[in-house]
Design a protein around this motif. Structure first.
Motif, PDB file in Angstrom:
ATOM      1  N   ALA A  24       0.584  -1.277  -0.029  1.00  0.00           N
ATOM      2  CA  ALA A  24      -0.013   0.103  -0.046  1.00  0.00           C
ATOM      3  C   ALA A  24       0.917   1.330  -0.173  1.00  0.00           C
ATOM      4  CB  ALA A  24      -0.993  -0.042   1.203  1.00  0.00           C
ATOM      5  N   ALA A  25       1.990   1.291   0.776  1.00  0.00           N
ATOM      6  CA  ALA A  25       2.869   2.494   0.875  1.00  0.00           C
ATOM      7  C   ALA A  25       3.522   2.641  -0.655  1.00  0.00           C
ATOM      8  CB  ALA A  25       3.894   2.280   1.961  1.00  0.00           C
ATOM      9  N   ALA A  26       3.811   1.488  -1.343  1.00  0.00           N
ATOM     10  CA  ALA A  26       4.463   1.772  -2.598  1.00  0.00           C
ATOM     11  C   ALA A  26       3.742   2.189  -3.444  1.00  0.00           C
ATOM     12  CB  ALA A  26       5.016   0.375  -2.846  1.00  0.00           C
ATOM     13  N   LYS A  27       2.550   1.934  -3.418  1.00  0.00           N
ATOM     14  CA  LYS A  27       1.419   2.381  -4.430  1.00  0.00           C
ATOM     15  C   LYS A  27       1.338   3.951  -4.099  1.00  0.00           C
ATOM     16  CE  LYS A  27      -1.447  -1.649  -4.803  1.00  0.00           C
ATOM     17  NZ  LYS A  27      -3.071  -2.434  -4.495  1.00  0.00           N
ATOM     18  N   LEU A  28       1.498   4.570  -2.804  1.00  0.00           N
ATOM     19  CA  LEU A  28       1.164   5.533  -2.792  1.00  0.00           C
ATOM     20  C   LEU A  28       2.351   6.666  -3.070  1.00  0.00           C
ATOM     21  CD1 LEU A  28      -0.433   5.666   0.874  1.00  0.00           C
ATOM     22  CD2 LEU A  28      -1.583   6.204  -1.402  1.00  0.00           C
ATOM     23  N   ARG A  29       3.614   6.074  -2.825  1.00  0.00           N
ATOM     24  CA  ARG A  29       4.621   6.705  -3.235  1.00  0.00           C
ATOM     25  C   ARG A  29       4.844   6.842  -4.808  1.00  0.00           C
ATOM     26  NH1 ARG A  29      10.759   4.159  -4.122  1.00  0.00           N
ATOM     27  NH2 ARG A  29       9.285   3.118  -5.356  1.00  0.00           N
ATOM     28  N   ASN A  30       4.464   5.720  -5.444  1.00  0.00           N
ATOM     29  CA  ASN A  30       4.571   5.685  -6.749  1.00  0.00           C
ATOM     30  C   ASN A  30       3.431   6.630  -7.560  1.00  0.00           C
ATOM     31  OD1 ASN A  30       6.487   3.563  -6.562  1.00  0.00           O
ATOM     32  ND2 ASN A  30       5.103   1.959  -7.393  1.00  0.00           N
ATOM     33  N   THR A  31       2.500   6.684  -6.893  1.00  0.00           N
ATOM     34  CA  THR A  31       1.320   7.685  -7.195  1.00  0.00           C
ATOM     35  C   THR A  31       1.828   9.132  -7.270  1.00  0.00           C
ATOM     36  OG1 THR A  31      -0.297   6.262  -6.810  1.00  0.00           O
ATOM     37  CG2 THR A  31      -1.063   8.534  -7.016  1.00  0.00           C
ATOM     38  N   GLN A  32       2.500   9.416  -6.196  1.00  0.00           N
ATOM     39  CA  GLN A  32       3.085  10.807  -5.941  1.00  0.00           C
ATOM     40  C   GLN A  32       4.148  11.145  -6.999  1.00  0.00           C
ATOM     41  OE1 GLN A  32       2.358  13.533  -3.829  1.00  0.00           O
ATOM     42  NE2 GLN A  32       3.748  14.563  -5.036  1.00  0.00           N
ATOM     43  N   ARG A  33       5.178  10.096  -7.032  1.00  0.00           N
ATOM     44  CA  ARG A  33       6.165  10.626  -8.255  1.00  0.00           C
ATOM     45  C   ARG A  33       5.531  10.413  -9.657  1.00  0.00           C
ATOM     46  NH1 ARG A  33      11.531   6.778  -6.408  1.00  0.00           N
ATOM     47  NH2 ARG A  33      11.700   7.753  -4.370  1.00  0.00           N
ATOM     48  N   TYR A  34       4.605   9.580  -9.793  1.00  0.00           N
ATOM     49  CA  TYR A  34       4.104   9.498 -11.304  1.00  0.00           C
ATOM     50  C   TYR A  34       3.463  10.721 -11.474  1.00  0.00           C
ATOM     51  CZ  TYR A  34       2.396   8.249 -15.762  1.00  0.00           C
ATOM     52  OH  TYR A  34       2.062   8.204 -17.162  1.00  0.00           O
ATOM     53  N   VAL A  35       2.561  11.191 -10.795  1.00  0.00           N
ATOM     54  CA  VAL A  35       1.797  12.485 -10.975  1.00  0.00           C
ATOM     55  C   VAL A  35       2.432  13.587 -11.403  1.00  0.00           C
ATOM     56  CG1 VAL A  35       1.336  13.274  -8.779  1.00  0.00           C
ATOM     57  CG2 VAL A  35      -0.403  13.522 -10.517  1.00  0.00           C
ATOM     58  N   GLU A  36       3.615  13.808 -10.695  1.00  0.00           N
ATOM     59  CA  GLU A  36       4.641  14.756 -10.996  1.00  0.00           C
ATOM     60  C   GLU A  36       4.993  14.768 -12.388  1.00  0.00           C
ATOM     61  OE1 GLU A  36       7.098  14.708  -7.612  1.00  0.00           O
ATOM     62  OE2 GLU A  36       5.530  15.567  -6.333  1.00  0.00           O
ATOM     63  N   ARG A  37       5.785  13.633 -12.643  1.00  0.00           N
ATOM     64  CA  ARG A  37       6.192  13.248 -13.992  1.00  0.00           C
ATOM     65  C   ARG A  37       5.346  13.528 -14.856  1.00  0.00           C
ATOM     66  NH1 ARG A  37       8.683   7.615 -14.128  1.00  0.00           N
ATOM     67  NH2 ARG A  37       7.050   7.290 -15.604  1.00  0.00           N
ATOM     68  N   ALA A  38       4.097  12.724 -14.919  1.00  0.00           N
ATOM     69  CA  ALA A  38       3.131  12.775 -16.065  1.00  0.00           C
ATOM     70  C   ALA A  38       2.757  14.238 -16.297  1.00  0.00           C
ATOM     71  CB  ALA A  38       2.084  11.824 -15.823  1.00  0.00           C
ATOM     72  N   THR A  39       2.296  14.965 -15.242  1.00  0.00           N
ATOM     73  CA  THR A  39       1.800  16.334 -15.481  1.00  0.00           C
ATOM     74  C   THR A  39       2.872  17.290 -16.311  1.00  0.00           C
ATOM     75  OG1 THR A  39       0.512  15.828 -13.543  1.00  0.00           O
ATOM     76  CG2 THR A  39       0.847  18.175 -14.473  1.00  0.00           C
ATOM     77  N   ALA A  40       4.251  16.931 -16.031  1.00  0.00           N
ATOM     78  CA  ALA A  40       5.338  17.987 -16.674  1.00  0.00           C
ATOM     79  C   ALA A  40       5.811  17.078 -17.715  1.00  0.00           C
ATOM     80  CB  ALA A  40       6.485  17.851 -15.670  1.00  0.00           C
ATOM     81  N   ASP A  41       5.136  15.866 -18.334  1.00  0.00           N
ATOM     82  CA  ASP A  41       5.715  15.307 -19.446  1.00  0.00           C
ATOM     83  C   ASP A  41       5.255  16.113 -20.751  1.00  0.00           C
ATOM     84  OD1 ASP A  41       6.550  13.502 -21.549  1.00  0.00           O
ATOM     85  OD2 ASP A  41       6.247  11.719 -19.990  1.00  0.00           O
ATOM     86  N   PRO A  42       6.183  16.394 -21.806  1.00  0.00           N
ATOM     87  CA  PRO A  42       5.790  17.051 -22.833  1.00  0.00           C
ATOM     88  C   PRO A  42       4.995  16.205 -23.932  1.00  0.00           C
ATOM     89  CG  PRO A  42       8.104  16.673 -22.868  1.00  0.00           C
ATOM     90  CD  PRO A  42       7.574  16.306 -21.451  1.00  0.00           C
ATOM     91  N   ARG A  43       5.267  14.828 -23.559  1.00  0.00           N
ATOM     92  CA  ARG A  43       4.465  13.901 -24.561  1.00  0.00           C
ATOM     93  C   ARG A  43       2.960  14.298 -24.723  1.00  0.00           C
ATOM     94  NH1 ARG A  43       6.122   9.296 -22.552  1.00  0.00           N
ATOM     95  NH2 ARG A  43       4.247   8.538 -21.505  1.00  0.00           N
ATOM     96  N   TYR A  44       2.320  14.849 -23.449  1.00  0.00           N
ATOM     97  CA  TYR A  44       0.979  14.994 -23.239  1.00  0.00           C
ATOM     98  C   TYR A  44       0.417  16.581 -23.686  1.00  0.00           C
ATOM     99  CZ  TYR A  44       1.478  10.624 -20.682  1.00  0.00           C
ATOM    100  OH  TYR A  44       1.748   9.353 -20.407  1.00  0.00           O
ATOM    101  N   VAL A  45       1.314  17.198 -24.124  1.00  0.00           N
ATOM    102  CA  VAL A  45       0.994  18.783 -24.379  1.00  0.00           C
ATOM    103  C   VAL A  45       0.313  18.669 -25.757  1.00  0.00           C
ATOM    104  CG1 VAL A  45       2.776  19.573 -22.921  1.00  0.00           C
ATOM    105  CG2 VAL A  45       3.166  19.531 -25.237  1.00  0.00           C
TER     106      VAL A  45
END
Length: 545
Positions: A421-442
């Motif tokens: 459960a802790a790993a899921k939360l950590r991964n979510t925090q890291r990925y949301v920051e990366r995905a929101t800043a990822d130029p692939r989605y702009v």
């Protein structure tokens, strides 16, 4: 306008096995692109008490409407099959064309195109076809890789769900014995040794509620409460991206991603559930589900309603529904927000812009299932599922993970939390920051449209690129050999074509294969009604003989 006309079960079964034997393909998907599992990696996940061989699946939509679509999604590695949403209003007139995948993905198609009774039959047909394939031994499946979950999807209000016909649909999914027994008798003689294949009577005991746009929060709660108590179904609530709120959604969509040409109608925020309302009813329904011994989960997310500014759709349609890359960022931000409140209490299924590059990340977040739609409508079609699993295998190997749980712990560094459960939360925090800043989605990265040659498509003449075959979710387009023209040309099987327009989007020539290529009919009345378009009639005995 074309209407879908499902083929008899025996015809589909015969074609499936003959095509596999003669062409090493099934419904035009090459066997080399089947996802059959790998004994070195266990991709199994749990979904409301069931074990599925992978977390991947098709989203409720064009890839899970007809029996062959569902089989193709299964061959692409889907093991949690979110079936096309059904509702009591099954006589809707869907605008045509209805799918525009030129850039990020839009549609104006939002419910089943078959009658409720036809939908039930198609879902049972698909399940039995898959059982026949597995029992035949013709597919070199890894041990346990056949484990599949069928997840129903219904909408859109309690009155409709309580109606006699929707209740009959739910009852048929709970006990499909009469349909299965009838279909067994349709199995061709050459497959007679498979006629007694094991087939569970209960096709599904899980359901994803499609709230669609504008469903009031109290209505959502009443529907799920009814499904839990009266139908004894574990439920998933599909939620809308408008839960982000007007300010945050506009910040992400317009300021961060640059999709300034998209306008979300104000009424979408006014009518949809607000964030706190969704948090409150999820908590209450979670308590109810737990007290009854059933599961409850949420899904992020539904499509995003935007004003129609595309030339492809009829002007009569004031709105359209956004999918693809920008929706990925919106939905993953909702996952993050939801987990900050509930942690790992509720399972989350996910559908928003899933493709090869981000599929492993969605798995690393512990999302189950991870469903795709827009990506499967692009060149390559169902074969794109193979690429998702290739990428997941690479990422798991790089992380030294042999199971999904190990991958969740190791995906973003071997020093990850041992607690899942802790790993899921950590991964979510890291990925949301990366995905929101990822130029692939702009927006700037997603404006490129498929290349056109400036040439008009002809009845029996085209560049023979084969794209129209793979991008059709229904397998309506197929190739033929011609002696005095291009060596390879294409025909449209009318019963499988609903004029969605997706083949036109990716065809290098102008005009659209679904409009200009010859259409094949096996029903004389439908053939006559299609005039004056070019069409070929093949009498039924020629198809089934």
């Amino acid at each position: 306008m074309a209407e879908l006309a499902p083929l008899p079960f025996g015809v589909l079964a015969r074609r499936m096995f003959r095509e596999l034997e003669r062409r090493e393909a099934i419904f035009d998907l090459p066997a080399r692109k089947f996802v059959l599992g790998d004994a070195r990696r266990d991709l199994a996940v749990r979904f409301h008490g069931h074990q599925a061989a992978t977390p991947f699946g098709p989203a409720a939509g064009p890839n899970t409407q007809l029996a062959q679509n569902i089989v193709l999604s299964w061959l692409a590695g889907g093991r949690i099959m979110e079936l096309k949403t059904v509702q009591v209003k099954d006589d809707l007139v869907i605008p045509r064309p209805c799918i525009d995948m030129q850039t990020v993905g839009y549609n104006v198609e939002w419910s089943q195109e078959l009658k409720l009774e036809q939908s039930l039959e198609e879902y049972v047909k698909a399940a039995l076809l898959i059982r026949l394939l597995v029992a035949s031994g013709r597919l070199p499946l890894a041990p346990g890789f056949d484990r599949t979950v069928f997840d129903m999807s219904v909408g859109y209000d309690l009155a409709g769900i309580k109606s006699e016909r929707v209740q009959a649909f739910l009852a048929g999914m709970a006990d499909a014995t009469p349909i299965v027994n009838r279909l067994r008798r349709e199995i061709p003689a050459e497959l007679g040794h498979l006629r007694d294949v094991d087939m569970p009577a209960r096709l599904s005991d899980t359901l994803t509620l499609s709230t669609f746009h504008g469903c009031p929060p109290d209505e959502i709660e009443r529907i799920v409460d009814f499904l839990l108590r009266e139908r004894q179904l574990s439920c998933v609530i599909k939620l809308n991206p408008t839960l982000l709120g007007k300010d945050e959604l506009h910040r992400l969509l317009h300021e961060r991603l640059g999709y300034t040409d998209l306008t979300v109608p104000d009424e979408a925020f006014d009518k949809d559930a607000k964030w706190q309302q969704a948090v409150d009813f999820t908590g209450r329904l979670g308590d109810t589900a737990a007290s009854l011994g059933f599961g409850l989960g949420v899904k992020f997310s539904n499509t995003l309603i935007v004003e129609n500014h595309r030339q492809m759709f009829p002007a009569s349609e004031p709105v359209m529904y956004l999918s693809g890359p920008p929706l990925h960022v919106l939905a993953i931000n909702l996952v993050h927000r939801f987990r900050r409140i509930f942690g790992d209490r509720f399972p989350i299924s996910f559908s928003a812009g899933i493709e090869r590059a981000n599929f492993p990340d969605a798995v690393a977040l512990g999302l189950v299932p991870v469903t795709a739609c827009s990506d499967l409508l692009k060149p390559g079609g169902y074969a794109r599922g193979f690429g998702c699993f290739e990428e997941l295998a690479k990422r798991m190997d790089d992380a030294g993970a042999a199971t999904v749980d190990d991958f969740i712990r190791r995906a973003y560094g071997s020093d990850g939390p041992a607690d899942l459960a802790a790993a899921k939360l950590r991964n979510t925090q890291r990925y949301v920051e990366r995905a929101t800043a990822d130029p692939r989605y702009v927006a700037e990265k997603n404006r490129r449209v498929p290349r056109k040659l400036g040439r008009q498509l002809q009845l029996f003449d085209c560049v023979s690129c084969d794209k129209c075959i793979a991008v059709c979710p229904n397998d309506a387009n197929f190739a033929i050999a011609l002696p005095r023209a291009q060596p390879r040309q294409f025909i449209n099987f009318a019963d499988f074509c609903n004029d969605c327009g997706n083949c036109d989007v990716f065809c290098p020539e102008d005009g659209g294969p679904y409009l200009l290529k010859p259409r094949v009919f096996v029903d004389r009345a439908r053939w006559a009604a299609d005039a004056p378009r070019d069409a070929i009639l093949i009498e039924a005995d020629a198809v089934t003989g």
